[in-house]
Design an enzyme around this catalytic site. Sequence first.
Site, PDB file in Angstrom:
ATOM      1  N   SER A   1      -2.334 -10.582   4.515  1.00 18.28           N
ATOM      2  CA  SER A   1      -1.062 -10.815   5.182  1.00 18.28           C
ATOM      3  C   SER A   1      -1.342 -10.980   6.675  1.00 18.28           C
ATOM      4  O   SER A   1      -2.406 -10.582   7.160  1.00 18.28           O
ATOM      5  CB  SER A   1      -0.123  -9.622   4.958  1.00 18.28           C
ATOM      6  OG  SER A   1       0.972  -9.643   5.840  1.00 18.28           O
TER       7      SER A   1
ATOM      8  N   TYR B   1       2.010  -0.425   3.744  1.00 19.39           N
ATOM      9  CA  TYR B   1       1.729  -1.813   3.358  1.00 19.39           C
ATOM     10  C   TYR B   1       0.731  -2.449   4.329  1.00 19.39           C
ATOM     11  O   TYR B   1      -0.250  -3.071   3.913  1.00 19.39           O
ATOM     12  CB  TYR B   1       3.031  -2.609   3.329  1.00 19.39           C
ATOM     13  CG  TYR B   1       2.851  -4.080   3.037  1.00 19.39           C
ATOM     14  CD1 TYR B   1       2.656  -4.524   1.733  1.00 19.39           C
ATOM     15  CD2 TYR B   1       2.866  -5.028   4.061  1.00 19.39           C
ATOM     16  CE1 TYR B   1       2.481  -5.876   1.456  1.00 19.39           C
ATOM     17  CE2 TYR B   1       2.698  -6.368   3.802  1.00 19.39           C
ATOM     18  CZ  TYR B   1       2.513  -6.793   2.498  1.00 19.39           C
ATOM     19  OH  TYR B   1       2.335  -8.132   2.233  1.00 19.39           O
TER      20      TYR B   1
END
Length: 353
Positions: A183, A196
């Site tokens: 990400s 996360y």
Amino acid sequence: MLTIFFMKKSNKLERMAGWLAAMLIIAGMSGCATGKLSKRGQAKVSQKTFVIVGASSGLGRGVAEQLGAYHAQVVIAARRTELMEDVARRITAAGGKAVVVTMDISRPEDVQRLADEAVKHFGKVDVWINNAGVGVIGRFWEIPQQDMARLIDINLKGFIYGTHTALKLFLAQGHGTIINLGSVESEVPQAYHSAYAASKAAIRSLGIAINQELRLHDKKKIKVVTVEPWATDTPWFAHAANYSGGTPQMIAIDGPEKVVNAIIWSSLHRRKELPVGGKGKLAHRMHQLFPRTVERLTANVAHRRQMKLAPPAPDTEGSLYKSTDKGSGISGGMRQRLKQERADRREQRRKDK
């Protein structure tokens, strides 16, 4: 002395301006990876076997269906069997071949069974894509510890299981590509995404370390790629556990198509790390140059969007522990929702005047 000071200051500003201009140019040069493959590229993909973990919705589903259009052999894996069967039908209708394997990436025995099924049906695996992932949104100290531990089970330990299993297979074959979905938060962590962001940073480090080991042992035909997209409009937001008190939010969100194309592109090109799209590349580079500024800006935007402007939402475990009926498509519909929320706020301001 004063003249020298301003000359030095001016030179520094000029260098910063030059770097910024260069970064903007780099950000604009994202079309090759995010567009659909050429006919030559499609022909190469059609000869390959792909394993996709996390293929029932979102980017995994998008990659699977696009590979079907390129006539590839695709093994799709996730927890939601019925949705995967629909994906398999679309793949075969488009001219590809598909096998469905129901599994949970957090269970190493399931990951090994997936590899065995892929080899059983197609005799080999050329590309293994670890795409399954969950999110937890909220203040770190207000999120249950067991939820963050479960996120690590899926997002990190699951990727370790998948990468380890695929790597053993590729070492026996002598070739193969592992694509791990990171990400932009692998590089630029965001407030209220602490666990996360930690998992995505770890995935990036995992790929860097393994590629070094492969280099040291002269395994040139095996590579690990970390694909790092900007926030993308997929069902991830609907599936995320959420303890923020507000509906999951993000600004300038990308459509899934460019990330789908970038993942497939990575299967053909020796790129160890790929920030996706202009915004992803720019965020990546700017954080390396001006980390404090970028982190403060990112945190302030996240706080305003998630904690101040987001419509109220109840606490939820999302899909951490069991699959959900929500979010079965490639897109999550967030762009349309955010557009409507902006219109509602403008209308409310008009009424308040």
